[in-house]
Design an enzyme around this catalytic site. Structure first.
Site, PDB file in Angstrom:
ATOM      1  N   ARG A 130      10.999   0.279  15.984  1.00 18.27           N
ATOM      2  CA  ARG A 130       9.954  -0.303  15.228  1.00 18.27           C
ATOM      3  C   ARG A 130      10.353  -1.906  14.650  1.00 18.27           C
ATOM      4  O   ARG A 130       9.502  -2.383  14.559  1.00 18.27           O
ATOM      5  CB  ARG A 130       9.760   0.715  13.842  1.00 18.27           C
ATOM      6  CG  ARG A 130       8.999   1.986  14.309  1.00 18.27           C
ATOM      7  CD  ARG A 130       8.738   2.688  13.160  1.00 18.27           C
ATOM      8  NE  ARG A 130       8.097   2.242  12.315  1.00 18.27           N
ATOM      9  CZ  ARG A 130       7.942   2.567  10.918  1.00 18.27           C
ATOM     10  NH1 ARG A 130       8.651   3.713  10.602  1.00 18.27           N
ATOM     11  NH2 ARG A 130       7.029   2.005  10.181  1.00 18.27           N
ATOM     12  N   TYR A 144      -3.728 -10.797   7.911  1.00 14.09           N
ATOM     13  CA  TYR A 144      -3.870 -11.058   6.570  1.00 14.09           C
ATOM     14  C   TYR A 144      -2.537 -11.349   5.947  1.00 14.09           C
ATOM     15  O   TYR A 144      -1.540 -10.243   5.977  1.00 14.09           O
ATOM     16  CB  TYR A 144      -4.888 -10.392   5.630  1.00 14.09           C
ATOM     17  CG  TYR A 144      -4.630  -8.911   5.553  1.00 14.09           C
ATOM     18  CD1 TYR A 144      -5.185  -8.290   6.445  1.00 14.09           C
ATOM     19  CD2 TYR A 144      -4.140  -8.232   4.307  1.00 14.09           C
ATOM     20  CE1 TYR A 144      -5.316  -6.718   6.430  1.00 14.09           C
ATOM     21  CE2 TYR A 144      -4.106  -7.132   4.245  1.00 14.09           C
ATOM     22  CZ  TYR A 144      -4.415  -6.242   5.294  1.00 14.09           C
ATOM     23  OH  TYR A 144      -4.345  -4.811   4.973  1.00 14.09           O
TER      24      TYR A 144
HETATM   25  O1  76R Z   1       7.483   2.209   7.421  1.00 14.31           O
HETATM   26  C1  76R Z   1       6.618   3.499   7.113  1.00 14.31           C
HETATM   27  O2  76R Z   1       5.831   3.787   8.066  1.00 14.31           O
HETATM   28  C2  76R Z   1       6.912   4.215   5.887  1.00 14.31           C
HETATM   29  C3  76R Z   1       6.034   4.055   4.851  1.00 14.31           C
HETATM   30  C4  76R Z   1       5.433   2.780   4.791  1.00 14.31           C
HETATM   31  C5  76R Z   1       5.905   1.542   4.153  1.00 14.31           C
HETATM   32  C6  76R Z   1       7.322   1.594   3.535  1.00 14.31           C
HETATM   33  C7  76R Z   1       4.058   2.170   4.944  1.00 14.31           C
HETATM   34  C8  76R Z   1       2.930   2.922   5.910  1.00 14.31           C
HETATM   35  N1  76R Z   1       4.066   0.750   4.570  1.00 14.31           N
HETATM   36  C9  76R Z   1       5.010   0.481   4.114  1.00 14.31           C
HETATM   37  C10 76R Z   1       5.454  -0.834   3.674  1.00 14.31           C
HETATM   38 MN1  76R Z   1       2.279  -0.250   4.714  1.00 14.31          MN
HETATM   39  N2  76R Z   1       0.509  -1.399   4.932  1.00 14.31           N
HETATM   40  C11 76R Z   1       0.264  -2.488   4.179  1.00 14.31           C
HETATM   41  C12 76R Z   1      -1.046  -2.745   4.220  1.00 14.31           C
HETATM   42  O3  76R Z   1      -4.574  -3.680   2.632  1.00 14.31           O
HETATM   43  C13 76R Z   1      -3.728  -3.285   1.770  1.00 14.31           C
HETATM   44  O4  76R Z   1      -3.968  -2.791   0.753  1.00 14.31           O
HETATM   45  C14 76R Z   1      -2.073  -3.786   2.041  1.00 14.31           C
HETATM   46  C15 76R Z   1      -2.024  -3.999   3.544  1.00 14.31           C
HETATM   47  C16 76R Z   1      -1.869  -1.950   5.208  1.00 14.31           C
HETATM   48  C17 76R Z   1      -3.236  -1.785   5.522  1.00 14.31           C
HETATM   49  C18 76R Z   1      -0.417  -0.994   5.363  1.00 14.31           C
HETATM   50  C19 76R Z   1      -0.804  -0.075   6.332  1.00 14.31           C
HETATM   51  N3  76R Z   1       3.126  -1.709   3.674  1.00 14.31           N
HETATM   52  C20 76R Z   1       4.433  -1.936   3.330  1.00 14.31           C
HETATM   53  C21 76R Z   1       4.914  -3.120   2.765  1.00 14.31           C
HETATM   54  C22 76R Z   1       6.113  -3.472   2.184  1.00 14.31           C
HETATM   55  C23 76R Z   1       6.229  -3.327   0.874  1.00 14.31           C
HETATM   56  C24 76R Z   1       7.366  -3.511   0.093  1.00 14.31           C
HETATM   57  O5  76R Z   1       8.438  -3.307   0.664  1.00 14.31           O
HETATM   58  O6  76R Z   1       7.095  -3.661  -1.354  1.00 14.31           O
HETATM   59  C25 76R Z   1       3.531  -3.780   2.672  1.00 14.31           C
HETATM   60  C26 76R Z   1       3.210  -5.291   2.141  1.00 14.31           C
HETATM   61  C27 76R Z   1       2.691  -2.995   3.373  1.00 14.31           C
HETATM   62  C28 76R Z   1       1.227  -3.480   3.560  1.00 14.31           C
HETATM   63  N4  76R Z   1       1.215   1.338   5.968  1.00 14.31           N
HETATM   64  C29 76R Z   1       2.040   2.455   6.334  1.00 14.31           C
HETATM   65  C30 76R Z   1       0.035   1.271   6.489  1.00 14.31           C
HETATM   66  C31 76R Z   1       0.056   2.383   7.397  1.00 14.31           C
HETATM   67  C32 76R Z   1      -1.198   2.425   8.215  1.00 14.31           C
HETATM   68  C33 76R Z   1       0.979   2.972   7.084  1.00 14.31           C
HETATM   69  C34 76R Z   1       1.299   4.383   7.896  1.00 14.31           C
HETATM   70  C35 76R Z   1       2.215   4.027   9.134  1.00 14.31           C
HETATM   71  C36 76R Z   1       2.491   5.222  10.006  1.00 14.31           C
HETATM   72  O7  76R Z   1       2.852   6.433   9.128  1.00 14.31           O
HETATM   73  O8  76R Z   1       2.476   5.274  11.254  1.00 14.31           O
END
Ligand code: 76R
Length: 248
Positions: A130, A144
């Site tokens: 990953r 974005y």
């Molecule tokens: O890594 C992992 O899969 C574990 C859970 C997870 C984390 C830690 C996760 C899952 N994300 C994580 C971190 Mn996410 N993510 C976004 C956006 O549009 C919005 O509202 C936000 C933009 C989307 C669409 C998205 C999708 N994620 C983060 C972080 C870092 C945060 C921090 O460190 O403070 C950001 C900025 C962020 C933003 N997230 C998922 C998704 C999806 C689809 C998943 C599920 C992934 C999976 O299980 O395969």
């Protein structure tokens, strides 16, 4: 001070958005256009061979709307490699017909909110994969940038680790519902670019972007703490598709 999240970093990322100088392109003769296109195809082949050797990955998509005409998203082991490939491309006859529209520099990032305590994540092949992802060849891309808010009672960075973990769990649960439909690549850009993260999503069905992003807006992490920049959305380009797009 609140406990900082620990992050793991993988490949460096450059999102290179360009517009095509259509006036110059349509004014050029067939030979000039042919040479430029051959050069573009040679770059695409070279980037593909880097990807085949698992030394990086490149995604090539058109962009719909006036923000840009296409994006090249490159992942490489070092910032130097990204810089070299960007410069090499800029010297090409094809790039001479392009106008920079936007760029974003970041690094693939995983945070420890969901990690298993006591285990070494770098010994886990799934985590390593990953951090150095081969970008999917799905039909659509969405990109974005975003920040976590730091205002008054909505200051993400003043919350305790436990509060943030709980909210990220809820975020992850929503995301998981889109498994197989949307692939997300989170790249961190604190210290590298204007926002804190780049969000790159891939899907075969563009509507899934809208559904996922909308659903997340109701989740506390996005509702209270998410600030977003410009959205870019587009369609996958292959050698054939780009030839079609550039045919005059
Ligand atoms: O890594 C992992 O899969 C574990 C859970 C997870 C984390 C830690 C996760 C899952 N994300 C994580 C971190 Mn996410 N993510 C976004 C956006 O549009 C919005 O509202 C936000 C933009 C989307 C669409 C998205 C999708 N994620 C983060 C972080 C870092 C945060 C921090 O460190 O403070 C950001 C900025 C962020 C933003 N997230 C998922 C998704 C999806 C689809 C998943 C599920 C992934 C999976 O299980 O395969």
């Amino acid at each position: 001070m609140s406990e900082a999240a620990q992050t793991l970093e993988g490949w460096y990322a450059l999102h290179d958005f360009r517009s095509i100088d259509w006036i110059a392109w349509t004014a050029a003769d067939d030979e000039e256009r042919g040479l430029a296109l051959d050069e573009l195809n040679a770059f695409l082949k070279q980037w593909q061979s880097v990807e085949d050797g698992k030394q990086g990955s490149t995604a090539f998509y058109s962009i719909v709307g006036q923000k840009a005409d296409f994006v090249l998203m490159h992942l490489r082991e070092t910032l130097e490699e990204l810089n070299e490939l960007e410069t090499a491309f800029n010297k090409s006859a094809f790039a001479a017909f392009t106008i920079p529209a936007h760029s974003y520099v970041s690094v693939v990032e995983l945070s420890n909110y969901m990690g298993q305590p006591g285990s070494d994540p770098l010994q886990n092949p799934e985590i390593v994969a990953r951090l150095k992802p081969i970008l999917p060849k799905w039909n659509h891309i969405c990109f974005y940038p975003m920040n976590k808010r730091r205002q008054g009672n909505d200051n993400w960075y003043m919350l305790s680790m436990d509060e943030r973990k709980e909210m990220m769990r809820s975020h992850g649960m929503i995301g998981r519902k889109y498994a197989g439909k949307v692939k997300q690549i989170i790249t961190g850009s604190v210290g590298f670019d204007n926002w804190e993260w780049g969000v790159t999503l891939f899907a075969d069905e563009a509507l899934q972007f809208k559904k996922l992003v909308y659903e997340m807006r109701f989740d506390e992490v996005s509702a209270r703490f998410g600030d977003f920049g410009d959205f870019y959305v587009g369609n996958r380009l292959t050698e054939e598709k780009v030839a079609e797009m550039l045919r005059v």
